[in-house]
Write a protein that holds these residues in place. Structure first.
Motif, PDB file in Angstrom:
ATOM      1  N   ARG A 176       0.814  -1.223   0.000  1.00  0.00           N
ATOM      2  CA  ARG A 176       0.000   0.000   0.000  1.00  0.00           C
ATOM      3  C   ARG A 176       0.845   1.269   0.000  1.00  0.00           C
ATOM      4  O   ARG A 176       0.313   2.371  -0.007  1.00  0.00           O
ATOM      5  CB  ARG A 176      -0.923   0.018   1.226  1.00  0.00           C
ATOM      6  CG  ARG A 176      -1.803  -1.192   1.395  1.00  0.00           C
ATOM      7  CD  ARG A 176      -3.165  -1.158   0.772  1.00  0.00           C
ATOM      8  NE  ARG A 176      -3.870   0.068   0.752  1.00  0.00           N
ATOM      9  CZ  ARG A 176      -4.935   0.347   1.460  1.00  0.00           C
ATOM     10  NH1 ARG A 176      -5.415  -0.521   2.322  1.00  0.00           N
ATOM     11  NH2 ARG A 176      -5.556   1.489   1.311  1.00  0.00           N
ATOM     12  N   ILE A 177       2.169   1.123   0.020  1.00  0.00           N
ATOM     13  CA  ILE A 177       3.063   2.285  -0.023  1.00  0.00           C
ATOM     14  C   ILE A 177       3.240   2.700  -1.481  1.00  0.00           C
ATOM     15  O   ILE A 177       3.506   1.866  -2.343  1.00  0.00           O
ATOM     16  CB  ILE A 177       4.438   1.947   0.607  1.00  0.00           C
ATOM     17  CG1 ILE A 177       4.258   1.525   2.066  1.00  0.00           C
ATOM     18  CG2 ILE A 177       5.412   3.108   0.477  1.00  0.00           C
ATOM     19  CD1 ILE A 177       3.698   2.594   2.975  1.00  0.00           C
ATOM     20  N   ALA A 178       3.093   3.991  -1.757  1.00  0.00           N
ATOM     21  CA  ALA A 178       3.194   4.501  -3.125  1.00  0.00           C
ATOM     22  C   ALA A 178       4.136   5.702  -3.179  1.00  0.00           C
ATOM     23  O   ALA A 178       4.388   6.353  -2.157  1.00  0.00           O
ATOM     24  CB  ALA A 178       1.809   4.908  -3.636  1.00  0.00           C
ATOM     25  N   THR A 179       4.622   5.990  -4.360  1.00  0.00           N
ATOM     26  CA  THR A 179       5.457   7.162  -4.569  1.00  0.00           C
ATOM     27  C   THR A 179       4.681   8.405  -4.130  1.00  0.00           C
ATOM     28  O   THR A 179       3.509   8.556  -4.437  1.00  0.00           O
ATOM     29  CB  THR A 179       5.857   7.269  -6.055  1.00  0.00           C
ATOM     30  OG1 THR A 179       6.600   6.109  -6.387  1.00  0.00           O
ATOM     31  CG2 THR A 179       6.687   8.503  -6.314  1.00  0.00           C
ATOM     32  N   GLY A 180       5.357   9.275  -3.383  1.00  0.00           N
ATOM     33  CA  GLY A 180       4.728  10.493  -2.880  1.00  0.00           C
ATOM     34  C   GLY A 180       4.247  10.383  -1.449  1.00  0.00           C
ATOM     35  O   GLY A 180       4.018  11.401  -0.793  1.00  0.00           O
TER      36      GLY A 180
END
Length: 174
Positions: free
Chosen positions: A54-58
């Protein structure tokens, strides 16, 4: 008697809810400048534990401070942005168990950001790793210094910011 059992039941439910929230939500206080202007020293942030997928860029995340050698500590101009658990305790960047706040710049499968390319091998972030950068590059020690960081070091994803309260001095008259 029924009211007593209702009160005990409500108290138990409340205790379980608070314990569940304590496992899912983390409140920390910012004490460094590597994330200026987004976060200032004294700001408090709430982070929610999330799956690595669930970790995304930004995203802004709280992660374990990468281990550093004595030589690295002696040559650093600025320390990591250290956060402390509630209740407030002194966090030392040289100690194991320190936490930092950084912005995710790339996740597995994404291109490596240009500022990090000289520090890592490859042009794509490998599985199980990510790239993190501070919002204040002049005062941040991040993937530009450490290369790829392991995804498992992420404690949580910041979901809200609470600015520090202004402290007003009392002015007395004579």
């Amino acid at each position: 008697m029924i009211l007593l059992w209702c009160a005990i039941g409500a108290g138990t439910c409340l205790a379980l809810l608070l314990a569940w929230l304590r496992m899912r939500v983390i409140r920390v206080e910012i004490s460094g400048i590597s994330m200026l202007p987004t976060f200032r020293p004294g700001d408090r942030v709430l982070a929610r534990r999330v799956r690595q997928s669930r970790i995304a860029t930004g995203d802004v995340v709280i992660l374990a401070s990468p281990p550093r050698t004595l030589a690295q500590l002696q040559t650093e101009v600025r320390p990591y942005e250290i956060v402390s658990w509630e209740p407030h305790t002194s966090a030392d960047p040289a100690r194991k168990g320190s936490w930092v706040v950084k912005r995710v710049a790339a996740v597995p499968g994404e291109p490596v950001p240009i500022p990090v390319r000289s520090r890592v091998q490859g042009t794509v972030v490998p599985q199980g790793s990510f790239v993190a950068l501070g919002d204040n590059p002049a005062d941040s020690v991040d993937s530009r210094h450490h290369g790829y960081l392991p995804l498992h070091t992420i404690l949580g994803k910041v979901v809200s910011r609470h600015p520090r309260r202004a402290r007003w001095a009392s002015i007395g008259t004579k």
